[in-house]
Design an enzyme around this catalytic site. Sequence first.
Site, PDB file in Angstrom:
ATOM      1  N   LYS A 164       0.819  -1.218   0.000  1.00 12.55           N
ATOM      2  CA  LYS A 164       0.000   0.000   0.000  1.00 12.55           C
ATOM      3  C   LYS A 164       0.852   1.267   0.000  1.00 12.55           C
ATOM      4  CE  LYS A 164      -1.615  -0.903   4.740  1.00 12.55           C
ATOM      5  NZ  LYS A 164      -2.845  -0.935   5.544  1.00 12.55           N
ATOM      6  N   ASP A 201      -8.407   2.940   5.504  1.00 11.39           N
ATOM      7  CA  ASP A 201      -8.025   2.590   6.885  1.00 11.39           C
ATOM      8  C   ASP A 201      -8.431   3.699   7.866  1.00 11.39           C
ATOM      9  OD1 ASP A 201      -6.923   0.088   6.424  1.00 11.39           O
ATOM     10  OD2 ASP A 201      -4.890   0.846   6.153  1.00 11.39           O
ATOM     11  N   GLY A 226       3.215   3.248  17.595  1.00  9.95           N
ATOM     12  CA  GLY A 226       3.657   2.811  16.279  1.00  9.95           C
ATOM     13  C   GLY A 226       4.005   3.986  15.391  1.00  9.95           C
ATOM     14  N   ALA A 227       4.764   3.693  14.337  1.00  5.68           N
ATOM     15  CA  ALA A 227       5.155   4.749  13.386  1.00  5.68           C
ATOM     16  C   ALA A 227       5.158   4.216  11.968  1.00  5.68           C
ATOM     17  CB  ALA A 227       6.533   5.291  13.743  1.00  5.68           C
ATOM     18  N   TYR A 233      -6.114  -8.214  15.247  1.00  3.94           N
ATOM     19  CA  TYR A 233      -7.334  -8.985  15.544  1.00  3.94           C
ATOM     20  C   TYR A 233      -7.048 -10.488  15.618  1.00  3.94           C
ATOM     21  CZ  TYR A 233      -7.009  -8.952  10.476  1.00  3.94           C
ATOM     22  OH  TYR A 233      -6.539  -9.036   9.184  1.00  3.94           O
ATOM     23  N   GLY A 288      -8.983  -5.207  16.469  1.00  2.00           N
ATOM     24  CA  GLY A 288      -9.064  -4.546  15.168  1.00  2.00           C
ATOM     25  C   GLY A 288      -9.966  -5.216  14.142  1.00  2.00           C
TER      26      GLY A 288
HETATM   27  P1  NAP Z   1       4.584  -1.519   9.776  1.00  2.00           P
HETATM   28  O1  NAP Z   1       4.589  -0.389   8.802  1.00  2.00           O
HETATM   29  O2  NAP Z   1       5.439  -2.699   9.541  1.00  2.00           O
HETATM   30  O3  NAP Z   1       4.939  -0.887  11.234  1.00  2.00           O
HETATM   31  C1  NAP Z   1       5.226  -1.730  12.316  1.00  2.00           C
HETATM   32  C2  NAP Z   1       5.257  -0.926  13.614  1.00  2.00           C
HETATM   33  O4  NAP Z   1       5.381  -1.863  14.700  1.00  2.00           O
HETATM   34  C3  NAP Z   1       6.446   0.039  13.730  1.00  2.00           C
HETATM   35  O5  NAP Z   1       6.042   1.166  14.473  1.00  2.00           O
HETATM   36  C4  NAP Z   1       7.468  -0.795  14.524  1.00  2.00           C
HETATM   37  O6  NAP Z   1       8.363  -0.025  15.283  1.00  2.00           O
HETATM   38  C5  NAP Z   1       6.546  -1.525  15.477  1.00  2.00           C
HETATM   39  N1  NAP Z   1       7.173  -2.745  15.974  1.00  2.00           N
HETATM   40  C6  NAP Z   1       7.446  -3.864  15.271  1.00  2.00           C
HETATM   41  N2  NAP Z   1       8.061  -4.775  16.060  1.00  2.00           N
HETATM   42  C7  NAP Z   1       8.179  -4.193  17.291  1.00  2.00           C
HETATM   43  C8  NAP Z   1       8.737  -4.629  18.535  1.00  2.00           C
HETATM   44  N3  NAP Z   1       9.296  -5.855  18.663  1.00  2.00           N
HETATM   45  N4  NAP Z   1       8.666  -3.791  19.582  1.00  2.00           N
HETATM   46  C9  NAP Z   1       8.102  -2.551  19.457  1.00  2.00           C
HETATM   47  N5  NAP Z   1       7.574  -2.079  18.302  1.00  2.00           N
HETATM   48  C10 NAP Z   1       7.607  -2.892  17.232  1.00  2.00           C
HETATM   49  O7  NAP Z   1       3.091  -2.102   9.936  1.00  2.00           O
HETATM   50  P2  NAP Z   1       1.708  -1.333   9.734  1.00  2.00           P
HETATM   51  O8  NAP Z   1       1.216  -1.487   8.357  1.00  2.00           O
HETATM   52  O9  NAP Z   1       1.825   0.030  10.305  1.00  2.00           O
HETATM   53  O10 NAP Z   1       0.733  -2.254  10.648  1.00  2.00           O
HETATM   54  C11 NAP Z   1       0.860  -2.238  12.054  1.00  2.00           C
HETATM   55  C12 NAP Z   1      -0.166  -3.183  12.651  1.00  2.00           C
HETATM   56  O11 NAP Z   1      -1.498  -2.729  12.382  1.00  2.00           O
HETATM   57  C13 NAP Z   1      -0.077  -4.610  12.087  1.00  2.00           C
HETATM   58  O12 NAP Z   1      -0.231  -5.503  13.156  1.00  2.00           O
HETATM   59  C14 NAP Z   1      -1.261  -4.698  11.138  1.00  2.00           C
HETATM   60  O13 NAP Z   1      -1.745  -6.018  11.044  1.00  2.00           O
HETATM   61  C15 NAP Z   1      -2.276  -3.789  11.852  1.00  2.00           C
HETATM   62  N6  NAP Z   1      -3.294  -3.237  10.939  1.00  2.00           N
HETATM   63  C16 NAP Z   1      -4.594  -3.595  11.146  1.00  2.00           C
HETATM   64  C17 NAP Z   1      -5.567  -3.077  10.318  1.00  2.00           C
HETATM   65  C18 NAP Z   1      -7.005  -3.470  10.557  1.00  2.00           C
HETATM   66  O14 NAP Z   1      -7.835  -3.279   9.664  1.00  2.00           O
HETATM   67  N7  NAP Z   1      -7.348  -3.985  11.719  1.00  2.00           N
HETATM   68  C19 NAP Z   1      -5.250  -2.190   9.280  1.00  2.00           C
HETATM   69  C20 NAP Z   1      -3.899  -1.829   9.120  1.00  2.00           C
HETATM   70  C21 NAP Z   1      -2.926  -2.377   9.956  1.00  2.00           C
HETATM   71  P3  NAP Z   1       9.788   0.454  14.652  1.00  2.00           P
HETATM   72  O15 NAP Z   1       9.457   1.702  13.863  1.00  2.00           O
HETATM   73  O16 NAP Z   1      10.624   0.707  15.834  1.00  2.00           O
HETATM   74  O17 NAP Z   1      10.284  -0.656  13.786  1.00  2.00           O
END
Ligand code: NAP
Length: 268
Positions: free
Chosen positions: A53, A89, A114-115, A210, A231
């Site tokens: 995305k 989203d 998160g970032a 989720y 979620g």
């Molecule tokens: P992403 O871009 O890969 O970002 C991952 C985030 O998690 C970063 O902030 C990362 O921190 C942090 N992280 C990963 N491992 C970690 C650890 N061991 N300790 C602390 N922080 C950690 O992923 P994303 O697309 O933003 O998605 C994030 C989550 O949201 C996922 O679980 C995804 O499944 C969920 N999500 C759900 C929906 C829904 O419809 N329910 C929609 C979108 C996303 P760093 O920056 O330090 O690496």
Amino acid sequence: MHNAAMAEMAQVDPEFNNWTYYKFQIHPDNLHQALDMFHSNGFLGLNLTVPHKVLATQWIKIGESAVKLSGASNTLIRGVDGYKGYNTDLYGLVKALESGFGINLQDQEVILLGAGGAARAAAIACAQAGVKSLTLINRTMSKLDTILESLDQLDEKPNTKTRGINEPVLALSHNPIVINATSLGLKKEDPAPIDLALLPHSTRVFDMIYNPDRTTLLKQAESLGMEVCNGLNMLAYQGERSLKIWTQKNPSSKTMFEAALNGLKQSQ
Ligand code: NAP
């Protein structure tokens, strides 16, 4: 969940009997070529997940400002010479908080974890909804700069602070909202990204994850008497908005939620 909603829509409009939602696994290196292939084969729309995305934004037309601000598009709709991108989203999160906690985000104190792409979209959604304050927390603090840059592009932005993941998390109000947009929690054994102990019991905790349905963060929140929501409803609402963009109809988020829940149960 899309096919369940389309089956329901087909009862009113048989045209939807001809519609099908497929899942494809595309290597990020092949995404550009795949988008061309989907377009030339007549695919009306696509949903994209991480990392596609973000990657796709370089090859599509921008359908709404949320795509530019979040740097991501999870929903593409076919145009004459390519796809146009939206990001559902933001809508999914806002609706999930409304249905999960019965609240809207206006004037709320939000602590966002998160970032990555999901956190960036959540920060924009919070700012556009008029939250009172936004505390951004991430393991790698430098990555919060991208979110701050996106917020800077808005005419009105909330009072925003950044904190390290190991700093104690305190709240200013009696009922803050914690939103987990990290991927920490996807594995059952993952610890919680922050300790909720110093937050008031009236804190509401939303986890975008989720599966598992209760992360360690949500379990800690429940043990502290806090209201929690995972979620799955966000997934259903963002899907409902995508399907609405493609069909110009009003699909049922309830049908999509139930189908997603059944799918999850069957996969366990
Ligand atoms: P992403 O871009 O890969 O970002 C991952 C985030 O998690 C970063 O902030 C990362 O921190 C942090 N992280 C990963 N491992 C970690 C650890 N061991 N300790 C602390 N922080 C950690 O992923 P994303 O697309 O933003 O998605 C994030 C989550 O949201 C996922 O679980 C995804 O499944 C969920 N999500 C759900 C929906 C829904 O419809 N329910 C929609 C979108 C996303 P760093 O920056 O330090 O690496």
